[in-house]
Design a protein around this motif. Structure first.
Motif, mmCIF file in Angstrom:
data_model
loop_
_atom_site.group_PDB
_atom_site.id
_atom_site.type_symbol
_atom_site.label_atom_id
_atom_site.label_comp_id
_atom_site.label_asym_id
_atom_site.label_seq_id
_atom_site.Cartn_x
_atom_site.Cartn_y
_atom_site.Cartn_z
ATOM 1 N N VAL A 12 0.761 -1.496 -0.390
ATOM 2 C CA VAL A 12 -0.135 0.487 -0.727
ATOM 3 C C VAL A 12 0.786 1.511 0.254
ATOM 4 O O VAL A 12 2.195 1.546 0.724
ATOM 5 N N ARG A 13 0.523 1.835 -0.732
ATOM 6 C CA ARG A 13 1.918 3.793 -1.254
ATOM 7 C C ARG A 13 1.311 3.856 0.353
ATOM 8 O O ARG A 13 0.183 3.290 1.508
ATOM 9 N N TRP A 14 2.449 5.145 0.700
ATOM 10 C CA TRP A 14 2.189 5.446 1.795
ATOM 11 C C TRP A 14 0.944 6.642 2.265
ATOM 12 O O TRP A 14 0.920 7.205 2.815
ATOM 13 N N PRO A 15 0.900 7.027 1.057
ATOM 14 C CA PRO A 15 -0.712 8.282 1.062
ATOM 15 C C PRO A 15 -1.908 7.757 1.445
ATOM 16 O O PRO A 15 -2.006 7.722 2.366
ATOM 17 N N THR A 16 -1.754 6.474 1.093
ATOM 18 C CA THR A 16 -3.338 6.250 1.343
ATOM 19 C C THR A 16 -3.006 4.968 2.554
ATOM 20 O O THR A 16 -4.351 5.540 3.108
ATOM 21 N N VAL A 17 -1.538 5.114 3.214
ATOM 22 C CA VAL A 17 -1.329 4.609 5.006
ATOM 23 C C VAL A 17 -1.477 5.468 5.728
ATOM 24 O O VAL A 17 -2.447 5.482 6.684
ATOM 25 N N LEU A 18 -1.412 7.054 4.861
ATOM 26 C CA LEU A 18 -1.493 7.775 6.366
ATOM 27 C C LEU A 18 -2.998 8.069 6.237
ATOM 28 O O LEU A 18 -3.874 8.195 6.903
ATOM 29 N N ARG A 19 -3.347 8.177 5.168
ATOM 30 C CA ARG A 19 -5.631 8.512 5.167
ATOM 31 C C ARG A 19 -6.679 7.126 5.625
ATOM 32 O O ARG A 19 -7.120 8.202 6.619
ATOM 33 N N ARG A 20 -6.100 6.639 5.168
ATOM 34 C CA ARG A 20 -6.785 5.371 5.916
ATOM 35 C C ARG A 20 -6.520 4.457 7.291
ATOM 36 O O ARG A 20 -7.079 3.848 7.584
ATOM 37 N N HIS A 21 -5.554 4.067 7.505
ATOM 38 C CA HIS A 21 -4.816 3.565 8.443
ATOM 39 C C HIS A 21 -4.345 4.632 9.978
ATOM 40 O O HIS A 21 -4.406 4.050 11.249
ATOM 41 N N ILE A 22 -3.307 5.566 9.880
ATOM 42 C CA ILE A 22 -3.127 5.979 10.861
ATOM 43 C C ILE A 22 -3.743 7.264 11.128
ATOM 44 O O ILE A 22 -3.888 8.096 11.761
ATOM 45 N N LEU A 23 -4.098 7.896 10.387
ATOM 46 C CA LEU A 23 -5.060 9.319 10.286
ATOM 47 C C LEU A 23 -6.343 9.388 11.295
ATOM 48 O O LEU A 23 -6.919 9.469 12.573
ATOM 49 N N PRO A 24 -7.115 8.052 10.794
ATOM 50 C CA PRO A 24 -8.176 8.133 11.986
ATOM 51 C C PRO A 24 -8.022 7.339 13.069
ATOM 52 O O PRO A 24 -8.837 7.626 14.387
ATOM 53 N N HIS A 25 -6.719 6.572 13.757
ATOM 54 C CA HIS A 25 -6.292 6.517 14.895
ATOM 55 C C HIS A 25 -5.671 7.407 15.573
ATOM 56 O O HIS A 25 -5.599 7.236 16.626
ATOM 57 N N ALA A 26 -5.357 9.223 15.040
ATOM 58 C CA ALA A 26 -4.396 10.088 15.397
ATOM 59 C C ALA A 26 -4.948 11.287 15.842
ATOM 60 O O ALA A 26 -4.664 12.196 15.982
#
Length: 307
Positions: free
Chosen positions: A214-228
């Motif tokens: 998974v590309r890092w912009p998608t990781v940021l948007r889908r996986h990290i931002l909702p938990h942070a």
């Protein structure tokens, strides 16, 4: 003598104490709604009197901002020169200014301008910090070092001073002071978000997403931002009162909307010239601003504790 008579006349080994009148009726009446709410399953944290009062104050102010014409007792721009500098009365609870305008009506109409400016400032600080803090915390390296040093520099300077320097550069007006206050809060939001990203990026689901390609912009948007985003929301609730106070302070200094547009800070400033014999023009709006800011901080503290 019958057995029943002997039993009735015999003294009791355990005398019944005198029944005292219930002196807690008033207290029971005032707390009955709390008991009913708890019986219906409402959490005890939501029933704290200070929190309930703070929420009521904010609800009233929001209603003022949405429907000022419904709550204002007079036209905020109508002049009555025969009734200028009138003391507080049932017809004019905040008194009148030097032009005979009702001060409470001007305060109610000014709530829309001040609240919108505070929300705009929070939106600016929140959005810019997401754009900066997410990639800095996730990518690390030189980008994280630069962002970290900039955050340290801006946090060393009071946010109100940064806002004052910016509004002096970009010009006066409500939008400009909202932009300046929002820019002054970017460092605070970015520091919190960056710390949360550093914590979340070590999670197993983030590592699995990276290994799956998974590309890092998608990781940021889908996986990290909702938990942070949780601490950011709590911080925004706390910063709302600070934004209100900063915007009122800048408006007090004359950087807000031009007259005759009412703003909370400008109303306090307008009464300074008449403080000796019309103290209510400064005192009553100032106390109202303090009450709203304290209420916003109380609600923000509650949001921060339950997140």
């Amino acid at each position: 003598m019958s057995e029943e008579t002997i039993v009735d006349e015999a003294p009791s080994a355990y005398p019944t104490p005198d029944v005292k009148p219930d002196r807690t009726g008033a207290r029971a009446g005032t707390t009955s709604w709390l008991r009913r709410a708890r019986a219906r399953g409402v959490p005890a944290q939501l029933l704290q009197p200070s929190l309930v009062l703070a929420v009521l104050v904010l609800v009233v102010v929001v209603l003022w901002a949405l429907f000022p014409g419904t709550f204002a007792p007079h036209d905020p721009y109508a002049r009555e020169l025969t009734d200028k500098l009138a003391a507080p009365s049932p017809d004019h609870p905040f008194g009148t200014d030097n032009l005979g305008r009702d001060y409470l009506s001007r305060f109610i109409y000014g709530s829309r301008t001040t609240l919108v400016a505070a929300l705009l400032a929070l939106a600016i600080g929140f959005t810019v910090s997401v754009l900066i803090g997410l990639p800095a915390g996730y990518l690390g390296g030189v980008i994280d070092e630069i962002v970290g040093r900039l955050i340290d520099i801006f946090l060393a300077v009071p946010g109100l001073l940064i806002s004052l320097m910016l509004v002096t550069s970009i010009g006066f007006g409500t939008v400009n002071i909202a932009v300046a206050v929002g820019a002054g809060s970017i460092a605070t939001f970015t520091r919190v978000l960056r710390a949360e990203v550093l914590r979340v990026r070590r999670s197993d689901f983030v590592t699995s997403a990276v290994h799956c390609g998974v590309r890092w912009p998608t990781v940021l948007r889908r996986h990290i931002l909702p938990h942070a985003i949780g601490p950011m929301i709590a911080l925004a609730a706390l910063e709302f009162g600070t934004a209100l106070l900063s915007i009122s302070a800048l408006s007090f200094l004359g950087f807000g909307a031009p007259p005759p547009t009412p703003e909370w800070g400008s109303l306090v400033s307008d009464g300074r010239a008449y403080l000796a014999y019309a103290w209510w023009l400064t005192t009553l709006p100032g106390l109202a601003i303090v009450l709203v800011v304290v209420s916003a901080n109380r609600v923000g503290t509650f949001v921060e504790r339950i997140r």
